[in-house]
Design an enzyme around this catalytic site. Structure first.
Site, PDB file in Angstrom:
ATOM      1  N   MET A   1     -65.655   8.912  41.811  1.00 45.97           N
ATOM      2  CA  MET A   1     -66.192   9.081  43.479  1.00 45.97           C
ATOM      3  C   MET A   1     -67.332  10.038  43.183  1.00 45.97           C
ATOM      4  SD  MET A   1     -64.566   7.510  45.977  1.00 45.97           S
ATOM      5  CE  MET A   1     -63.139   7.574  46.013  1.00 45.97           C
ATOM      6  N   PRO A   2     -67.032  11.113  41.623  1.00 46.72           N
ATOM      7  CA  PRO A   2     -68.601  11.297  41.756  1.00 46.72           C
ATOM      8  C   PRO A   2     -69.481  11.015  41.965  1.00 46.72           C
ATOM      9  CG  PRO A   2     -66.512  12.156  40.124  1.00 46.72           C
ATOM     10  CD  PRO A   2     -66.003  10.463  40.556  1.00 46.72           C
ATOM     11  N   TYR A   3     -69.932  11.531  42.047  1.00 45.16           N
ATOM     12  CA  TYR A   3     -72.050  11.491  41.854  1.00 45.16           C
ATOM     13  C   TYR A   3     -72.498  12.253  41.654  1.00 45.16           C
ATOM     14  CZ  TYR A   3     -76.972  11.079  43.402  1.00 45.16           C
ATOM     15  OH  TYR A   3     -78.833  10.845  43.768  1.00 45.16           O
TER      16      TYR A   3
ATOM     17  N   PHE B   1     -71.412   7.804  39.102  1.00 50.05           N
ATOM     18  CA  PHE B   1     -72.504   7.345  39.141  1.00 50.05           C
ATOM     19  C   PHE B   1     -73.281   8.917  38.697  1.00 50.05           C
ATOM     20  CE2 PHE B   1     -73.112   4.778  43.408  1.00 50.05           C
ATOM     21  CZ  PHE B   1     -71.983   4.084  42.406  1.00 50.05           C
TER      22      PHE B   1
END
Lengths: 65, 65, 65, 65, 65, 65
Positions: free
Chosen positions: D1-3, D41
């Site tokens: 989930m991290p961006y 991402f």
């Protein structure tokens, strides 16, 4: 049309200071770029000092010295 | 692959509205750009009305009129 | 008042697709949050596939397989 | 989930360096936060040195000294 | 000069993990791009799981399954 | 510590205007928040008018009227 995002640490930014930042930034867009105030957005993000790092350290750690 | 960031003022956006924003934005990426939903991120930031300025004023000030 | 930022890879997004993204996103803000179109900003950033990573790899590398 | 968004000046970042930034950042998310690489991402923005200011000056001006 | 923004869901990121993210990201900029730590910013944004969508759903919904 | 991101359309912002934006924004942080210029970042993003939408339309379309 400009969108300006100001990120600062959440170290007690007052309502008056926020107003000054919004007015000053908007005025800058008007004076320098002749932009329209009513379509100039200024968004201020206040970031926890644990969540802001500089020089390998959290601002919390730096402030604690 | 798309990353979509939606910034709105924190004026009571409900869980249902957030779901609708996420679904609608994702659907738009799928329909218009043929993107894959499972790698489409939608992040909603809710900004305090003191921290959002337009036309030289805070949204708090505008709402107070 | 909403500001929506759409980041996608620069893989040939056409002018028509950009119009569809802008219309669709604005319409979503109007329908879901009752926002005003004339103060709804949509900004599309097109990112080089060398500059977008997912699963340890550049999109350029992924596309090359 | 991290961006993760990495903004640097556009002073000749090579493809190999971009790969290293993407790998290194993703690895950090996996090791520290146990995140899933395939939904992590990393987006690199290269900013013109005219467009980056520090200490009242453009990086272009600073580099020119 | 780099500015790195890490967006993750607000699922209990500890102070230690934040320190590790700041150190690791800064170290990466130094090693890969030879950047100066004292002008390398790392900002971590923790996003509510209601406010992060992937595959049409809120992370809250995904976690609830 | 502040990071300020100015997004404007790419309609011929000159080097002199960029300098004025950087100086003015930095000065504002110093005067209002007593911040240190040498750790105040100002990043200007110039966005193609096809990629900026307001009131359902691209700025390109609005300018074309």
């Amino acid at each position: 049309m400009p969108y300006i995002n100001i990120k600062v640490t959440d170290e007690g930014v007052t309502a008056e200071q926020k107003k000054a930042l919004i007015r000053g930034t908007t005025e800058l867009m008007v004076k320098v770029l002749n932009k329209t105030p009513n379509t100039t957005f200024v968004v201020i993000d206040e970031v926890n000092t644990d969540n802001w790092g500089i020089g390998y350290e959290q601002v919390t750690e730096i402030r604690g010295k």
